[in-house]
Design a protein around this motif. Structure first.
Motif, PDB file in Angstrom:
ATOM      1  N   ASN A 193       0.823  -1.198   0.000  1.00 19.38           N
ATOM      2  CA  ASN A 193       0.000   0.000   0.000  1.00 19.38           C
ATOM      3  C   ASN A 193       0.864   1.257   0.000  1.00 19.38           C
ATOM      4  O   ASN A 193       0.635   2.185  -0.788  1.00 19.38           O
ATOM      5  CB  ASN A 193      -0.920  -0.006   1.218  1.00 19.38           C
ATOM      6  N   HIS A 194       1.858   1.309   0.877  1.00 22.45           N
ATOM      7  CA  HIS A 194       2.706   2.495   0.985  1.00 22.45           C
ATOM      8  C   HIS A 194       3.454   2.765  -0.324  1.00 22.45           C
ATOM      9  O   HIS A 194       3.574   3.918  -0.761  1.00 22.45           O
ATOM     10  CB  HIS A 194       3.709   2.331   2.128  1.00 22.45           C
ATOM     11  N   THR A 195       3.947   1.705  -0.938  1.00 17.91           N
ATOM     12  CA  THR A 195       4.701   1.880  -2.181  1.00 17.91           C
ATOM     13  C   THR A 195       3.769   2.292  -3.324  1.00 17.91           C
ATOM     14  O   THR A 195       4.101   3.189  -4.111  1.00 17.91           O
ATOM     15  CB  THR A 195       5.449   0.595  -2.547  1.00 17.91           C
ATOM     16  N   ALA A 196       2.602   1.672  -3.399  1.00 17.78           N
ATOM     17  CA  ALA A 196       1.648   2.029  -4.452  1.00 17.78           C
ATOM     18  C   ALA A 196       1.212   3.486  -4.324  1.00 17.78           C
ATOM     19  O   ALA A 196       1.068   4.199  -5.329  1.00 17.78           O
ATOM     20  CB  ALA A 196       0.438   1.101  -4.406  1.00 17.78           C
ATOM     21  N   LEU A 197       0.995   3.961  -3.092  1.00 16.26           N
ATOM     22  CA  LEU A 197       0.610   5.356  -2.888  1.00 16.26           C
ATOM     23  C   LEU A 197       1.715   6.309  -3.331  1.00 16.26           C
ATOM     24  O   LEU A 197       1.457   7.343  -3.961  1.00 16.26           O
ATOM     25  CB  LEU A 197       0.267   5.591  -1.415  1.00 16.26           C
ATOM     26  N   THR A 198       2.962   5.967  -2.999  1.00 10.13           N
ATOM     27  CA  THR A 198       4.091   6.822  -3.402  1.00 10.13           C
ATOM     28  C   THR A 198       4.230   6.855  -4.914  1.00 10.13           C
ATOM     29  O   THR A 198       4.414   7.930  -5.513  1.00 10.13           O
ATOM     30  CB  THR A 198       5.387   6.311  -2.745  1.00 10.13           C
ATOM     31  N   LEU A 199       4.137   5.702  -5.543  1.00 11.82           N
ATOM     32  CA  LEU A 199       4.234   5.654  -7.005  1.00 11.82           C
ATOM     33  C   LEU A 199       3.086   6.417  -7.662  1.00 11.82           C
ATOM     34  O   LEU A 199       3.287   7.141  -8.645  1.00 11.82           O
ATOM     35  CB  LEU A 199       4.240   4.199  -7.480  1.00 11.82           C
ATOM     36  N   GLU A 200       1.884   6.292  -7.103  1.00 15.50           N
ATOM     37  CA  GLU A 200       0.743   7.007  -7.666  1.00 15.50           C
ATOM     38  C   GLU A 200       0.926   8.521  -7.548  1.00 15.50           C
ATOM     39  O   GLU A 200       0.592   9.274  -8.479  1.00 15.50           O
ATOM     40  CB  GLU A 200      -0.547   6.585  -6.967  1.00 15.50           C
ATOM     41  N   ALA A 201       1.463   8.969  -6.410  1.00 16.54           N
ATOM     42  CA  ALA A 201       1.702  10.401  -6.234  1.00 16.54           C
ATOM     43  C   ALA A 201       2.693  10.918  -7.268  1.00 16.54           C
ATOM     44  O   ALA A 201       2.537  12.028  -7.804  1.00 16.54           O
ATOM     45  CB  ALA A 201       2.210  10.679  -4.825  1.00 16.54           C
ATOM     46  N   LEU A 202       3.720  10.143  -7.573  1.00 16.24           N
ATOM     47  CA  LEU A 202       4.688  10.534  -8.598  1.00 16.24           C
ATOM     48  C   LEU A 202       4.050  10.531  -9.984  1.00 16.24           C
ATOM     49  O   LEU A 202       4.254  11.449 -10.788  1.00 16.24           O
ATOM     50  CB  LEU A 202       5.896   9.598  -8.558  1.00 16.24           C
ATOM     51  N   GLU A 203       3.281   9.486 -10.271  1.00 19.26           N
ATOM     52  CA  GLU A 203       2.650   9.374 -11.583  1.00 19.26           C
ATOM     53  C   GLU A 203       1.675  10.521 -11.832  1.00 19.26           C
ATOM     54  O   GLU A 203       1.612  11.066 -12.943  1.00 19.26           O
ATOM     55  CB  GLU A 203       1.926   8.033 -11.686  1.00 19.26           C
ATOM     56  N   ARG A 204       0.897  10.887 -10.819  1.00 16.67           N
ATOM     57  CA  ARG A 204      -0.088  11.964 -10.975  1.00 16.67           C
ATOM     58  C   ARG A 204       0.600  13.303 -11.278  1.00 16.67           C
ATOM     59  O   ARG A 204      -0.014  14.178 -11.888  1.00 16.67           O
ATOM     60  CB  ARG A 204      -0.933  12.092  -9.713  1.00 16.67           C
ATOM     61  N   ARG A 205       1.831  13.445 -10.837  1.00 17.02           N
ATOM     62  CA  ARG A 205       2.587  14.673 -11.094  1.00 17.02           C
ATOM     63  C   ARG A 205       3.420  14.568 -12.361  1.00 17.02           C
ATOM     64  O   ARG A 205       4.200  15.463 -12.676  1.00 17.02           O
ATOM     65  CB  ARG A 205       3.481  14.983  -9.892  1.00 17.02           C
ATOM     66  N   ASP A 206       3.288  13.451 -13.080  1.00 14.42           N
ATOM     67  CA  ASP A 206       4.018  13.208 -14.326  1.00 14.42           C
ATOM     68  C   ASP A 206       5.527  13.280 -14.098  1.00 14.42           C
ATOM     69  O   ASP A 206       6.267  13.869 -14.894  1.00 14.42           O
ATOM     70  CB  ASP A 206       3.591  14.223 -15.403  1.00 14.42           C
TER      71      ASP A 206
END
Length: 226
Positions: free
Chosen positions: A152-165
């Motif tokens: 969960n923690h890793t997926a959230l971090t990756l999603e935050a990066l992806e959303r910011r392109d």
């Protein structure tokens, strides 16, 4: 996987192995003949003797390593600066220094404070925002735990990066146990399916003699090339 000139090392949380991973990255790159600088925008905990730059230099050997600001209390940068009565540098100042270091080194490794969205200045700027300042010259390496909760923690971090392109190089497991079980092996496989798994750093790697640490770093980070 070839690293670009600027690599921002973030974590899914504090204490996941960012500093040891940064030291291992520096060691692996230097072993390939690359010149490396390490930059820590905000170093907290100086009163307790905490210095990630000193620890990285101890493990990786001589290299350029500096902090943008040094704070006394072992807190997040904003509250630590408030206690010290210090004005935190703006992100633009950190970005300018990283670019200066990149002009004289093959690689600059930028180690964040805590997780990705910890505030680094009075305007609420984070390591993710610093990545935006640096643009396409930079990529992120995410350091994660192999233990329960990491998916969960890793997926959230990756999603935050992806959303910011923002560019993501891959994931490193920052503290692999001596005797991993089904949980750790399962998490390792799952994280590798999310993003490239760049490597696995053994638990207690920082306790190794520095020479041994340097020699082993390229093996641990087998998914990284210069």
């Amino acid at each position: 996987m070839k690293l670009p000139h600027i690599v921002l090392v973030t974590g899914t949380d504090t204490g996941v192995g960012k500093t040891v991973t940064t030291a291992a990255l520096a060691s692996a790159l230097q072993a390939k003949g690359r010149s490396v600088a390490v930059y820590k925008p905000c170093q907290s905990g100086d009163a307790a003797g905490d210095s990630d730059c000193t620890e990285i230099t101890r493990l990786a050997g001589p290299l350029t390593a500096e902090a943008g600001v040094v704070l006394q209390e072992p807190l997040a940068p904003v509250p630590a600066a408030a206690l010290d009565g210090v004005t935190l540098p703006p992100l633009a100042a950190h970005a300018a220094r990283v670019r200066e270091l990149a002009s004289t080194h093959n690689h600059v490794l930028v180690e964040g404070a805590g997780g990705l969205l910890v505030e680094l200045d009075a305007d609420g700027g984070t390591l993710a925002d610093l990545g935006r300042h640096l643009g396409r010259d930079a990529t992120f390496v995410v350091v994660a735990r192999p233990a329960l909760g990491t998916l969960n923690h890793t997926a959230l971090t990756l999603e935050a990066l992806e959303r910011r392109d923002l560019a993501i190089q891959g994931v490193v497991l920052g503290s692999w146990p001596d005797q991993p079980g089904a949980l750790e092996h399962g998490n390792r496989a799952s994280l590798g399916a999310l993003r490239p798994l760049l490597g696995v750093i053994p638990e207690h790697a920082a306790d190794l003699p520095p020479v041994t640490f340097r020699e082993a770093s390229a093996h641990w980070l087998s998914g990284v090339s210069s």
